[in-house]
Design a protein around this motif. Structure first.
Motif, PDB file in Angstrom:
ATOM      1  N   ALA A   1       0.898  -1.102   0.029  1.00  0.00           N
ATOM      2  CA  ALA A   1       0.096  -0.110   0.017  1.00  0.00           C
ATOM      3  C   ALA A   1       0.957   1.376  -0.011  1.00  0.00           C
ATOM      4  CB  ALA A   1      -1.108  -0.161   1.172  1.00  0.00           C
ATOM      5  N   TYR A   2       1.944   1.283   0.580  1.00  0.00           N
ATOM      6  CA  TYR A   2       2.823   2.326   0.746  1.00  0.00           C
ATOM      7  C   TYR A   2       3.294   2.361  -0.462  1.00  0.00           C
ATOM      8  CZ  TYR A   2       6.807   4.988   1.782  1.00  0.00           C
ATOM      9  OH  TYR A   2       7.853   6.144   1.914  1.00  0.00           O
ATOM     10  N   MET A   3       3.924   1.451  -1.178  1.00  0.00           N
ATOM     11  CA  MET A   3       4.648   1.573  -2.595  1.00  0.00           C
ATOM     12  C   MET A   3       3.768   2.409  -3.590  1.00  0.00           C
ATOM     13  SD  MET A   3       7.683   0.850  -2.097  1.00  0.00           S
ATOM     14  CE  MET A   3       8.185   0.736  -3.810  1.00  0.00           C
ATOM     15  N   GLU A   4       2.411   1.818  -3.590  1.00  0.00           N
ATOM     16  CA  GLU A   4       1.385   2.238  -4.641  1.00  0.00           C
ATOM     17  C   GLU A   4       1.199   3.547  -4.123  1.00  0.00           C
ATOM     18  OE1 GLU A   4      -2.013  -0.311  -3.896  1.00  0.00           O
ATOM     19  OE2 GLU A   4      -1.082  -2.077  -4.848  1.00  0.00           O
ATOM     20  N   ARG A   5       1.046   4.009  -3.063  1.00  0.00           N
ATOM     21  CA  ARG A   5       0.768   5.565  -2.664  1.00  0.00           C
ATOM     22  C   ARG A   5       2.208   6.177  -3.178  1.00  0.00           C
ATOM     23  NH1 ARG A   5      -2.484   9.435  -2.648  1.00  0.00           N
ATOM     24  NH2 ARG A   5      -2.086  11.285  -1.091  1.00  0.00           N
ATOM     25  N   LEU A   6       3.219   5.694  -2.829  1.00  0.00           N
ATOM     26  CA  LEU A   6       4.545   6.502  -3.298  1.00  0.00           C
ATOM     27  C   LEU A   6       4.489   6.537  -4.744  1.00  0.00           C
ATOM     28  CD1 LEU A   6       7.215   7.632  -2.413  1.00  0.00           C
ATOM     29  CD2 LEU A   6       8.321   5.231  -2.535  1.00  0.00           C
ATOM     30  N   THR A   7       4.127   5.543  -5.591  1.00  0.00           N
ATOM     31  CA  THR A   7       4.058   5.832  -7.133  1.00  0.00           C
ATOM     32  C   THR A   7       3.270   6.651  -7.651  1.00  0.00           C
ATOM     33  OG1 THR A   7       4.645   3.246  -7.123  1.00  0.00           O
ATOM     34  CG2 THR A   7       3.588   4.342  -8.934  1.00  0.00           C
ATOM     35  N   GLU A   8       1.942   6.736  -6.591  1.00  0.00           N
ATOM     36  CA  GLU A   8       0.990   7.720  -7.195  1.00  0.00           C
ATOM     37  C   GLU A   8       1.394   9.175  -7.024  1.00  0.00           C
ATOM     38  OE1 GLU A   8      -3.505   8.931  -5.833  1.00  0.00           O
ATOM     39  OE2 GLU A   8      -2.718   7.348  -5.070  1.00  0.00           O
ATOM     40  N   VAL A   9       2.344   9.349  -6.063  1.00  0.00           N
ATOM     41  CA  VAL A   9       2.619  10.817  -5.549  1.00  0.00           C
ATOM     42  C   VAL A   9       3.779  10.976  -6.547  1.00  0.00           C
ATOM     43  CG1 VAL A   9       3.539  12.295  -3.804  1.00  0.00           C
ATOM     44  CG2 VAL A   9       1.422  10.718  -3.366  1.00  0.00           C
ATOM     45  N   CYS A  10       4.812  10.280  -6.564  1.00  0.00           N
ATOM     46  CA  CYS A  10       6.192  10.602  -7.157  1.00  0.00           C
ATOM     47  C   CYS A  10       5.747  10.313  -8.709  1.00  0.00           C
ATOM     48  CB  CYS A  10       7.055   9.781  -6.648  1.00  0.00           C
ATOM     49  SG  CYS A  10       7.469  10.057  -4.820  1.00  0.00           S
ATOM     50  N   LEU A  11       5.526   9.227  -9.265  1.00  0.00           N
ATOM     51  CA  LEU A  11       5.466   8.822 -10.696  1.00  0.00           C
ATOM     52  C   LEU A  11       4.003   9.331 -11.270  1.00  0.00           C
ATOM     53  CD1 LEU A  11       6.974   5.290 -10.439  1.00  0.00           C
ATOM     54  CD2 LEU A  11       7.970   7.764 -10.894  1.00  0.00           C
ATOM     55  N   LYS A  12       3.143   9.934 -10.331  1.00  0.00           N
ATOM     56  CA  LYS A  12       1.782  10.234 -11.049  1.00  0.00           C
ATOM     57  C   LYS A  12       1.247   9.338 -11.875  1.00  0.00           C
ATOM     58  CE  LYS A  12       3.465  15.133 -10.955  1.00  0.00           C
ATOM     59  NZ  LYS A  12       3.438  16.236 -11.712  1.00  0.00           N
TER      60      LYS A  12
END
Length: 416
Positions: free
Chosen positions: A28-39
């Motif tokens: 879940a953290y990685m998905e959130r990070l991808t959403e924020v950083c990689l848009k």
């Protein structure tokens, strides 16, 4: 395109997925990070925003100014029309010439008339012949004061136009009408109906100095090159000869052998014109059924270009300043050539520049003014002489030099 993101998606993200097993909260953290950083970018080749527009008025090459020559206006109608009664309607004769002193000569039957083009159009009668006429050819001498006149009875007369007196008569060589004349300094070349051509030195009592034999029928056209070394002759036998004054026959020193005998034309050759700006370039025109204008290199005798004009070519005139050529044509009302009278061509493309209309019949006689801009055309069919201004451009106006004061008090009036 962001190459750092592409590198991570291709390499680093795969390494992280294979290195360890993630727990649910780590996923879940990685998905959130991808959403924020990689848009949420999952494509490797992802383009960024549209590039900026280039700045205006930036030239990467040095600017070059091209000078475009403006197209001049050419009137298609004559500027002056004069009546020419008794003008012989014979395309094989040469009845019109313009002198170096701006005087136009035209033969009307048994009389020769002069029209001064520089004095408001004053016209006068120079001479008349009674029993040995009519006049069959006229040609001004280079000095512009003497004129040669060929007659039907084989005689040639020389006249002084300033004093209106006959200088001499040339006889002894021709036995038929003299229909063509050409000057080269003090040499007068004459051609007759029997195909004979003679050089006459008008300074000598025994005037016949050279003879040219090559034509079987009437000599219709004679023109000397500007150098005075080559003579072009055209005849009713469809032949064009180039003569060199240095090629005298071994049998007879007075008889010259032709340099080239050209039989490409399929009709009478009368129209001849040497190019004023390209040495050894000759233009010739053929009658029916040839109807072609041909260009020759008289050094080699080769035909450089040939163009079918669609009608009988009667006369040719070169522009003295431009690459242009004017031709006059036989009017054939039956074939719908009523408009093809005088045609201005661009050389060497031979594209049509303008058509000059007005004659109601064939105008086989043409002459050019000494400034090279005006053209005169005459027709025995409609009995008119027409003057066309600025066919080859406008004459140059000479600027008056500005006189400068010679000293500090030069502008003051003298007391004496």
């Amino acid at each position: 395109m962001d190459f750092d993101v592409a590198q991570y998606l291709m390499v680093d993200s795969k390494k992280e997925n294979t290195a360890r097993i993630l727990t649910s909260w780590q996923k879940a953290y990685m998905e959130r990070l991808t959403e924020v950083c990689l848009k949420n970018r999952t494509r490797i080749l992802a383009f960024g925003s549209k590039p900026l527009e280039p700045a205006e008025n930036i030239s990467w090459l040095p600017q070059r100014s091209w000078s475009v020559k403006p197209r001049r206006y050419i009137s298609q109608t004559a500027d002056k029309t004069l009546e020419a009664p008794d003008l012989t309607d014979d395309a094989y004769l040469n009845l019109l010439d313009w002198s170096s002193r701006n005087v136009l000569a035209i033969a009307l039957g048994h009389s020769l008339y002069l029209w001064d083009a520089s004095e408001g159009g004053a016209c006068s009668k120079l001479m008349s012949v009674a029993n040995n006429g009519p006049i069959t050819s006229v040609s001004w001498a280079p000095n512009g004061t003497h004129i040669a006149i060929g007659l039907r009875d084989s005689a040639v007369q020389l006249w002084d136009a300033t004093s209106s007196k006959q200088l001499r008569a040339l006889r002894g060589g021709h036995q038929s009408q003299v229909g063509s004349l050409a000057w080269d300094s003090h040499i007068l070349t004459t051609g007759d109906m029997d195909g004979l051509i003679f050089n006459n030195d008008v300074r000598l009592p025994s005037h016949m100095v050279e003879e040219y034999k090559g034509h079987d029928l009437e000599v219709c056209g004679l023109k000397w090159s500007s150098s005075g070394q080559q003579l072009a002759s055209g005849g009713d036998d469809k032949l064009l000869h180039i003569w060199d004054r240095r090629m005298a026959s071994e049998r007879n020193g007075r008889q010259n052998q032709w340099l080239y005998r050209l039989d490409d034309h399929r009709g009478t050759v009368k129209a001849l014109a040497w190019c004023p700006f390209q040495r050894n370039l000759l233009a010739s025109g053929g009658g029916n059924p040839d109807r072609c204008i041909k260009f020759w290199n008289t050094c080699t005798g080769s035909c450089l270009k040939s163009m079918d004009t669609g009608s009988h070519v009667c006369a040719l005139l070169w522009s003295k300043t431009e690459g242009e050529l004017l031709s006059s044509h036989e009017v054939d009302w039956m074939e719908g050539d009523s408009q093809r009278q005088l045609i201005l061509w661009e050389y060497p493309s031979m594209g049509m520049v303008a058509e000059l209309v007005g004659h109601t019949s064939t105008a086989p006689f043409m002459a050019q003014s000494p400034d090279g801009c005006r053209v005169a055309s005459a027709s025995g069919g409609d009995q008119t002489l027409r003057i066309w201004n600025n066919v080859f451009g406008k004459p140059e106006t000479k600027k008056k030099p500005i006189s400068k004061p010679l000293g500090p008090f030069a502008s003051l009036n003298s007391i004496r």
